[in-house]
Design an enzyme around this catalytic site. Structure first.
Site, PDB file in Angstrom:
ATOM      1  N   GLU A  44       0.862  -1.192   0.000  1.00  0.00           N
ATOM      2  CA  GLU A  44       0.000   0.000   0.000  1.00  0.00           C
ATOM      3  C   GLU A  44       0.892   1.234   0.000  1.00  0.00           C
ATOM      4  OE1 GLU A  44      -2.754   0.315   3.324  1.00  0.00           O
ATOM      5  OE2 GLU A  44      -2.824   2.489   3.108  1.00  0.00           O
ATOM      6  N   ARG A  48       0.452  10.171   0.935  1.00  0.00           N
ATOM      7  CA  ARG A  48       0.955  11.174   1.877  1.00  0.00           C
ATOM      8  C   ARG A  48       2.112  11.969   1.313  1.00  0.00           C
ATOM      9  NH1 ARG A  48       0.932   8.819   7.936  1.00  0.00           N
ATOM     10  NH2 ARG A  48      -1.061   7.717   7.866  1.00  0.00           N
ATOM     11  N   LYS A 132     -10.733  -2.241   6.585  1.00  0.00           N
ATOM     12  CA  LYS A 132      -9.543  -1.901   7.367  1.00  0.00           C
ATOM     13  C   LYS A 132     -10.045  -1.453   8.739  1.00  0.00           C
ATOM     14  CE  LYS A 132      -5.978   1.736   7.247  1.00  0.00           C
ATOM     15  NZ  LYS A 132      -5.006   2.371   6.332  1.00  0.00           N
TER      16      LYS A 132
HETATM   17  O1  LIG Z   1      -2.460   6.826   5.545  1.00  0.00           O
HETATM   18  C1  LIG Z   1      -3.472   6.127   5.653  1.00  0.00           C
HETATM   19  O2  LIG Z   1      -4.255   5.957   4.766  1.00  0.00           O
HETATM   20  C2  LIG Z   1      -3.819   5.475   6.879  1.00  0.00           C
HETATM   21  O3  LIG Z   1      -4.936   5.120   7.046  1.00  0.00           O
HETATM   22  C3  LIG Z   1      -2.899   5.275   7.928  1.00  0.00           C
HETATM   23  C4  LIG Z   1      -1.845   4.197   7.802  1.00  0.00           C
HETATM   24  O4  LIG Z   1      -2.349   2.995   7.319  1.00  0.00           O
HETATM   25  C5  LIG Z   1      -1.326   4.019   9.162  1.00  0.00           C
HETATM   26  O5  LIG Z   1      -0.937   5.278   9.637  1.00  0.00           O
HETATM   27  C6  LIG Z   1      -0.203   3.090   9.310  1.00  0.00           C
HETATM   28  O6  LIG Z   1      -0.035   2.986  10.666  1.00  0.00           O
HETATM   29  P1  LIG Z   1       1.327   2.622  11.375  1.00  0.00           P
HETATM   30  O7  LIG Z   1       1.713   1.255  10.932  1.00  0.00           O
HETATM   31  O8  LIG Z   1       1.026   2.701  12.830  1.00  0.00           O
HETATM   32  O9  LIG Z   1       2.317   3.664  10.928  1.00  0.00           O
END
Ligand SMILES: O=C(O)C(=O)C[C@H](O)[C@H](O)COP(=O)(O)O
Length: 240
Positions: A44, A48, A132
């Protein structure tokens, strides 16, 4: 294949979906190759960063064996951009009808985020029951997923947000979890240092596992673990 069964195929292809924020398109293919070689073919790439869509294009072209999706999709317009870049699925942090409708119109599998029963209801109403669970640990973790299994026995989840090498097994062994997602597979310092062997090793450390549910198409009771690890089969928590 319908979008619903397509997202199930994607969620059962690997136990962990690395969540990537790619700053430089130049590293995209090497990073993806390290993860795929480590045994994690579903990726994925989050929207960002400015480089995200170019990174998806590069990965989709260079690594056809990978299943690359676009994450952080928060508007209908981004669904189309993701598809044009070569994404095979899209992931949203929350659920909106407009994103769901556009994904359906474009026949692009969507993994929408939910964290409350109301959001699960909205997604199920839209025909989506592969979800999710985000942000997984902050929203109640495994206890919340067990609670959701009661009213929503058909729902299957990819918990994401706060998942780590240390806690991911406690999620994977839940009967309503098919896979987990997380950014821990691609630490920023390892990417900056182009330390692909380290990233490949992080992937390989988890890629031999299988959610029992994923293994049996959603209702399994078996556990596969990497060689040498304690077999946690007895710890499988059957929620049915
Ligand atoms: O950017 C997005 O679409 C999200 O929904 C968030 C990410 O999937 C999470 O931020 C990952 O989380 P971590 O593994 O804790 O870093």
């Amino acid at each position: 294949m319908s979008s619903a069964s397509a997202i199930q195929s994607i969620m059962t292809r690997a136990p962990v979906i690395p969540v990537l924020a790619i700053d430089e398109v130049e590293v995209a293919v090497d990073l993806a190759r390290a993860l795929v070689d480590g045994g994690l073919p579903v990726l994925e790439v989050t929207l960002r960063t400015d480089a995200a869509l170019a990174a998806v294009e590069a990965i989709a072209e260079a690594l056809p064996q990978a299943t690359v999706g676009v994450g952080t999709v928060i508007s209908a317009g981004q669904v189309a951009s993701a598809q044009s870049a070569g994404a095979r699925f899209v992931v949203s942090p929350g659920f909106t009808a407009s994103v769901a409708v556009r994904a359906q119109q474009l026949d692009l599998p969507l993994l929408p985020g939910v964290m409350t029963p109301s959001e699960v209801m909205a997604a199920v109403e839209a025909g989506l029951d592969h979800l999710k669970f985000f942000p997984a640990t902050a929203a109640g973790g495994a206890d919340m997923l067990k609670a959701l299994a009661g009213p929503f026995p058909q729902a299957r989840f990819c918990p994401t947000g706060g998942i780590t090498a240390d806690n991911h097994l406690s999620f994977l062994r839940l009967a309503n979890v098919l896979c987990v997602g997380g950014s821990w597979l691609a630490p920023a310092d390892a990417v900056a240092a182009r330390d692909w062997p380290r990233i490949r090793a992080l992937a390989a450390a988890v890629s031999g596992q299988r959610s029992p549910s994923a293994e049996a198409g959603g209702v399994g009771d078996r556990w596969y673990s990497v060689a040498g690890e304690e077999d946690p089969g007895s710890a499988f928590e059957d929620l049915r």
